[in-house]
Design a protein around this motif. Structure first.
Motif, PDB file in Angstrom:
ATOM      1  N   ASN A  85       0.820  -1.217   0.000  1.00 24.48           N
ATOM      2  CA  ASN A  85       0.000   0.000   0.000  1.00 24.48           C
ATOM      3  C   ASN A  85       0.852   1.264   0.000  1.00 24.48           C
ATOM      4  O   ASN A  85       0.494   2.285   0.584  1.00 24.48           O
ATOM      5  CB  ASN A  85      -0.968   0.008   1.198  1.00 24.48           C
ATOM      6  CG  ASN A  85      -1.940  -1.149   1.156  1.00 24.48           C
ATOM      7  OD1 ASN A  85      -2.714  -1.291   0.218  1.00 24.48           O
ATOM      8  ND2 ASN A  85      -1.878  -2.017   2.168  1.00 24.48           N
ATOM      9  N   LYS A 107      -5.453   2.126  -3.776  1.00 20.10           N
ATOM     10  CA  LYS A 107      -4.301   1.384  -3.275  1.00 20.10           C
ATOM     11  C   LYS A 107      -4.620  -0.101  -3.334  1.00 20.10           C
ATOM     12  O   LYS A 107      -5.772  -0.497  -3.581  1.00 20.10           O
ATOM     13  CB  LYS A 107      -3.973   1.796  -1.832  1.00 20.10           C
ATOM     14  CG  LYS A 107      -3.410   3.201  -1.706  1.00 20.10           C
ATOM     15  CD  LYS A 107      -2.918   3.481  -0.296  1.00 20.10           C
ATOM     16  CE  LYS A 107      -2.228   4.833  -0.211  1.00 20.10           C
ATOM     17  NZ  LYS A 107      -1.690   5.108   1.150  1.00 20.10           N
ATOM     18  N   TYR A 108      -3.625  -0.917  -3.081  1.00 17.76           N
ATOM     19  CA  TYR A 108      -3.810  -2.377  -3.152  1.00 17.76           C
ATOM     20  C   TYR A 108      -4.946  -2.828  -2.242  1.00 17.76           C
ATOM     21  O   TYR A 108      -5.798  -3.632  -2.643  1.00 17.76           O
ATOM     22  CB  TYR A 108      -2.509  -3.056  -2.763  1.00 17.76           C
ATOM     23  CG  TYR A 108      -2.590  -4.565  -2.708  1.00 17.76           C
ATOM     24  CD1 TYR A 108      -2.554  -5.326  -3.871  1.00 17.76           C
ATOM     25  CD2 TYR A 108      -2.702  -5.234  -1.485  1.00 17.76           C
ATOM     26  CE1 TYR A 108      -2.636  -6.710  -3.819  1.00 17.76           C
ATOM     27  CE2 TYR A 108      -2.780  -6.610  -1.422  1.00 17.76           C
ATOM     28  CZ  TYR A 108      -2.745  -7.346  -2.594  1.00 17.76           C
ATOM     29  OH  TYR A 108      -2.821  -8.721  -2.546  1.00 17.76           O
ATOM     30  N   LYS A 109      -4.985  -2.288  -1.021  1.00 15.27           N
ATOM     31  CA  LYS A 109      -5.982  -2.746  -0.048  1.00 15.27           C
ATOM     32  C   LYS A 109      -7.410  -2.441  -0.484  1.00 15.27           C
ATOM     33  O   LYS A 109      -8.362  -3.070  -0.002  1.00 15.27           O
ATOM     34  CB  LYS A 109      -5.713  -2.113   1.315  1.00 15.27           C
ATOM     35  CG  LYS A 109      -5.824  -0.588   1.327  1.00 15.27           C
ATOM     36  CD  LYS A 109      -5.479  -0.017   2.698  1.00 15.27           C
ATOM     37  CE  LYS A 109      -5.572   1.506   2.689  1.00 15.27           C
ATOM     38  NZ  LYS A 109      -5.169   2.074   4.014  1.00 15.27           N
TER      39      LYS A 109
END
Length: 323
Positions: A85, A107-109
């Motif tokens: 992230n 973001k990745y999350k």
């Protein structure tokens, strides 16, 4: 001797584990610093989500089961950072949504589980080379990158070799270089800090030379061959002196002035100037620059030409002669 390698397939999650466990050395001396901008990093993630093949990574076997990252540093750091992230996807990405899901600013999350799993399971091609000698490593790096837009400074790093680069790293980490002169982060990524040191060395050892990329590369080749030398003690002494001269960062401490300033400081040291006295002279010199047409002209287009380097050198050294 032929370079031996094995082409292996590993997932992004494997790469992330290796990085988290400290098994990837991404900072070998001939490697470039992180140069990818936000948009380019984001587009790599999009490429993986779209299953677009990316170029193979190039690792070298190292002690303890570790790997030196010879080619693929930007991709490796980008993938590991995104999974941690470390950044959100840029608004300038080429593809802004997949299956109706908007990717901009995510973001990745914040990605759906299916997308996160897709990134983790994406297979990378990684060529694993046997442990190399320094000369072999430099050759591999050069040949692997010759089709890319490497700058003269990138190539100079390869020519210098690892041993010399370890010494130059000390200069570039000096508080005068890192804290007192005006270098932007993009400039540092382009190794303009190293360029300053090399230009100073050219002034002291090759006074007939200018500061062009070709002249710097030729000088690096001479250093590698032992025909030129790195006077570590002298350079550190000059940097220490200038760090004492300037208690804080100054607007006029720009890259174009620093090599000549270092050369003038070297002369001042030989004449036993104190830091206080030298500071007064230098402050006076830069305060008068708007009316110093000769020096200012030599700082404009063509500033790397030998004639303009000499003009700047002579103009600044006059302050010592007058004193």
């Amino acid at each position: 001797m032929p370079i031996k390698s094995n082409l292996e397939k590993h997932t992004v999650s494997w790469l992330k584990r290796q990085d988290a466990d400290g098994m990837l050395n991404k900072n070998i001396s001939i490697q470039r610093k992180e140069i990818w901008d936000h948009e380019k990093k984001s587009n790599l993630i999009i490429s993986i989500l779209l299953d677009i093949p990316i170029e193979s990574l190039l690792f070298e076997e190292a002690d303890g089961g570790k790997f030196n990252v010879l080619d693929g540093k930007q991709r490796t750091t980008t993938l590991c950072s995104f999974i941690d992230n470390g950044f959100a996807l840029s608004s300038r990405i080429r593809v802004k949504e997949i299956n109706g899901f908007s990717l901009v600013g995510k973001k990745y999350k914040a990605l759906p589980e299916q997308m996160k799993s897709h990134i983790q399971e994406y297979e990378l091609s990684i060529a694993i080379l046997r442990a190399l000698e320094k000369e072999e490593r430099a050759t591999v790096f050069f040949m692997r990158n010759q089709a890319l837009s490497l700058t003269k400074m990138d190539l100079s790093l390869v020519v210098l070799g690892e041993k010399a680069m370890n010494v130059f790293a000390k200069f570039c980490d000096h508080p005068f270089i890192t804290g007192k002169i005006k270098l932007t982060e993009p400039a540092k990524r382009k190794r303009e800090d190293l360029q300053i040191i090399l230009q100073y060395m050219l002034l002291t050892q090759r006074p007939e030379s200018g500061f062009s990329g070709k002249e710097i590369m030729r000088f690096c080749d001479e250093v590698q061959k032992g025909e030129a030398f790195i006077n570590e003690g002298e350079i550190m002494k000059v940097l220490d002196f200038l760090n004492e001269v300037f208690a804080e960062k100054k607007q006029y401490l720009k890259r174009v002035h620093i090599p000549v300033l270092m050369y003038t400081a070297k002369t001042a040291l030989s004449q036993n100037f104190t830091a206080y006295d030298f500071r007064k002279l230098i402050e006076g010199f830069f305060a008068s620059l708007p009316t110093n047409e000769e020096y200012m002209t030599a700082c404009k287009a063509g500033s790397a030409k030998r004639v303009n380097v000499r003009v700047r050198q002579k103009c600044m050294e006059r302050i010592l002669e007058n004193e």
